[in-house]
Design an enzyme around this catalytic site. Structure first.
Site, PDB file in Angstrom:
ATOM      1  N   TYR A 148      36.205  37.019  45.334  1.00  0.00           N
ATOM      2  CA  TYR A 148      35.339  36.809  46.497  1.00  0.00           C
ATOM      3  C   TYR A 148      36.151  36.389  47.716  1.00  0.00           C
ATOM      4  O   TYR A 148      35.788  36.708  48.851  1.00  0.00           O
ATOM      5  CB  TYR A 148      34.291  35.721  46.204  1.00  0.00           C
ATOM      6  CG  TYR A 148      33.018  36.267  45.581  1.00  0.00           C
ATOM      7  CD1 TYR A 148      33.050  36.893  44.347  1.00  0.00           C
ATOM      8  CD2 TYR A 148      31.799  36.138  46.233  1.00  0.00           C
ATOM      9  CE1 TYR A 148      31.894  37.383  43.769  1.00  0.00           C
ATOM     10  CE2 TYR A 148      30.631  36.625  45.666  1.00  0.00           C
ATOM     11  CZ  TYR A 148      30.680  37.242  44.438  1.00  0.00           C
ATOM     12  OH  TYR A 148      29.528  37.723  43.885  1.00  0.00           O
ATOM     13  N   LYS A 174      38.719  38.534  31.059  1.00  0.00           N
ATOM     14  CA  LYS A 174      39.202  39.831  30.585  1.00  0.00           C
ATOM     15  C   LYS A 174      40.718  39.745  30.444  1.00  0.00           C
ATOM     16  O   LYS A 174      41.475  40.380  31.188  1.00  0.00           O
ATOM     17  CB  LYS A 174      38.816  40.932  31.593  1.00  0.00           C
ATOM     18  CG  LYS A 174      37.364  41.359  31.545  1.00  0.00           C
ATOM     19  CD  LYS A 174      37.048  42.343  30.418  1.00  0.00           C
ATOM     20  CE  LYS A 174      37.654  43.716  30.667  1.00  0.00           C
ATOM     21  NZ  LYS A 174      37.373  44.633  29.514  1.00  0.00           N
ATOM     22  N   ASP A 200      33.031  41.570  29.025  1.00  0.00           N
ATOM     23  CA  ASP A 200      32.150  42.714  28.738  1.00  0.00           C
ATOM     24  C   ASP A 200      31.373  42.473  27.438  1.00  0.00           C
ATOM     25  O   ASP A 200      30.171  42.740  27.354  1.00  0.00           O
ATOM     26  CB  ASP A 200      32.946  44.038  28.708  1.00  0.00           C
ATOM     27  CG  ASP A 200      34.148  44.009  27.777  1.00  0.00           C
ATOM     28  OD1 ASP A 200      34.572  42.908  27.358  1.00  0.00           O
ATOM     29  OD2 ASP A 200      34.675  45.098  27.458  1.00  0.00           O
ATOM     30  N   ASP A 220      28.824  36.027  38.650  1.00  0.00           N
ATOM     31  CA  ASP A 220      27.773  36.653  39.460  1.00  0.00           C
ATOM     32  C   ASP A 220      26.976  37.629  38.600  1.00  0.00           C
ATOM     33  O   ASP A 220      25.738  37.603  38.578  1.00  0.00           O
ATOM     34  CB  ASP A 220      28.427  37.380  40.647  1.00  0.00           C
ATOM     35  CG  ASP A 220      27.403  38.071  41.524  1.00  0.00           C
ATOM     36  OD1 ASP A 220      26.367  37.443  41.821  1.00  0.00           O
ATOM     37  OD2 ASP A 220      27.633  39.233  41.901  1.00  0.00           O
TER      38      ASP A 220
END
Ligand code: IPM
Ligand code: MN
Length: 370
Positions: free
Chosen positions: A142, A193, A226, A250
């Site tokens: 962000y 990840k 994921d 988010d």
């Protein structure tokens, strides 16, 4: 009686309507003598752009800096689709998060029994769901630099966003997650990840070290982001607290929110570091739902998320935990009376508008206060 300064930033769309219901509740608390809330009001998002040509004015930023808590409605709408990128409504929210250093975003996903049938998942998967996403809010992609689009001169452009995390940023948000887990079911899932991202490798390393050193009593599970998304729709009740970065947070929090039946129900808290002398944290509270321009001004919006955000403020900013629980109970009681705003309406229920829902919650609060 303690005095607290509240800054209300209703914003755009349904923001002002749901904030009006909250205002009545805040005034009730002051009249009741629970605490004295000094309320100021400012502009943010498109509303601020119309008035000042920017998404939040310097004057409102400094009011936010000196408030004990900011209550934020919602920002954005098609009307401002064309405004310059740095003046778009969302920029006001991002600036508040960044300048107030609100690094820990708490997003509970609680499924009220009365609403379990409104979820897209089967009742048995979500009934009784009570989980909390702790989203890192001031770092990552962000805010990372460079953040650019450059013209390569050959008919191609290149866009760059930067995912960047330092140790301290991961550590402080994880600390919040572990501390909160201790007050709940004592379990944290850390989502990243690390199989493709260096920031994920560091995230995993820092969370593991902190866990070893200070929170070995809390159950810690590492999960790829994921897989976390998949598990959220497969078996959501396996989660207690999830800690994750800004972008994954988010996305995962939208998934978690929808499990509960309606975005119109969910509050959030964004907290900064505790001040060394006063122990108080800077804080902003906001509903998870957006500005819903399609229903704005019609009296249809659900004020519950906004009001539940104030319950979070009572809990995390004002040390009024009993009153926070009473306010949460007042919300649940209104639902148990089969009252529903349009977003959560179902067969056999009684459809009401924004103001009626606000009034019902206030009545229930009166009753619970005895
Ligand atoms: C949220 C919103 C914001 C975000 C937008 C409005 C900038 O989606 O609070 O989740 O992406 O953080
Ligand atoms: Mn979002």
């Amino acid at each position: 009686m303690a005095t607290f300064k509240l800054l209300l930033l209703p914003g755009d769309g349904i923001g002002p309507e749901v904030m009006a219901e909250l205002k009545a509740i805040v005034d009730w608390f002051t009249a009741k003598g629970v605490a004295s809330f000094e309320v100021e009001e400012g502009l943010v998002g498109g509303a601020a752009y119309e008035a000042h040509g920017q998404s939040i004015s310097e004057a409102d930023m400094s009011r936010a800096q000196s408030a004990d808590a900011v209550m934020f409605g919602a920002v954005g709408g098609p009307k401002w689709d064309g405004v310059p990128y740095d003046k778009r409504p969302e920029a006001g929210l991002l600036r508040l998060r960044k300048d107030l250093a609100l690094y820990a975003n708490l997003r509970p996903a609680i499924c009220y029994p009365a609403l379990a049938d409104a979820s897209a998942l089967k009742r048995e998967l979500v009934d009784g769901l009570d989980m909390l996403i702790v989203r890192e809010l001031t770092g990552g992609v962000y805010f990372g630099e460079p953040k650019t689009i450059t013209d390569l001169g050959n008919g191609q452009k290149r866009a760059i966003d930067t995912q960047v995390y330092d140790t301290y940023e991961i550590e402080r948000v994880s600390r919040v997650a572990f501390e909160l887990a201790r007050t709940r079911r004592n379990m944290v899932h850390s989502a990243e990840k690390r199989n493709v991202m260096k920031s994920g490798v560091l995230w995993h390393e820092v969370v593991s070290a902190l866990h070893r050193e200070s929170y070995a009593d809390v159950e810690l599970n590492h999960i790829l982001a994921d897989n976390c998304a998949m598990q959220l729709v497969r078996r959501p009740k396996q989660f207690d607290v999830i800690v994750t970065d800004n972008l994954f947070g988010d996305i995962l929090s939208d998934v978690a929110a929808m499990l509960t039946g309606s975005l119109g129900m969910l509050p959030s808290a964004s907290l900064g570091a505790a001040d060394e002398s006063t122990g108080r944290r800077k804080a902003l509270y906001e509903p998870v739902h957006g500005s819903a321009p399609d229903i704005a001004g019609k009296g249809l919006a659900n004020p519950i998320a906004m009001i539940a955000s104030f319950a979070m403020a009572l809990r995390y900013s004002f040390e009024l935990k009993d009153w926070a629980s009473r306010l949460d109970q007042a919300i649940a009681a209104s639902l148990e009376k089969n009252l529903r705003t349009a977003d959560i309406m179902q067969d056999g229920m009684i459809q009401i508008g924004t103001a009626e829902m606000g009034k019902s919650i206030l009545n229930e609060l009166e009753r619970l206060a005895g």
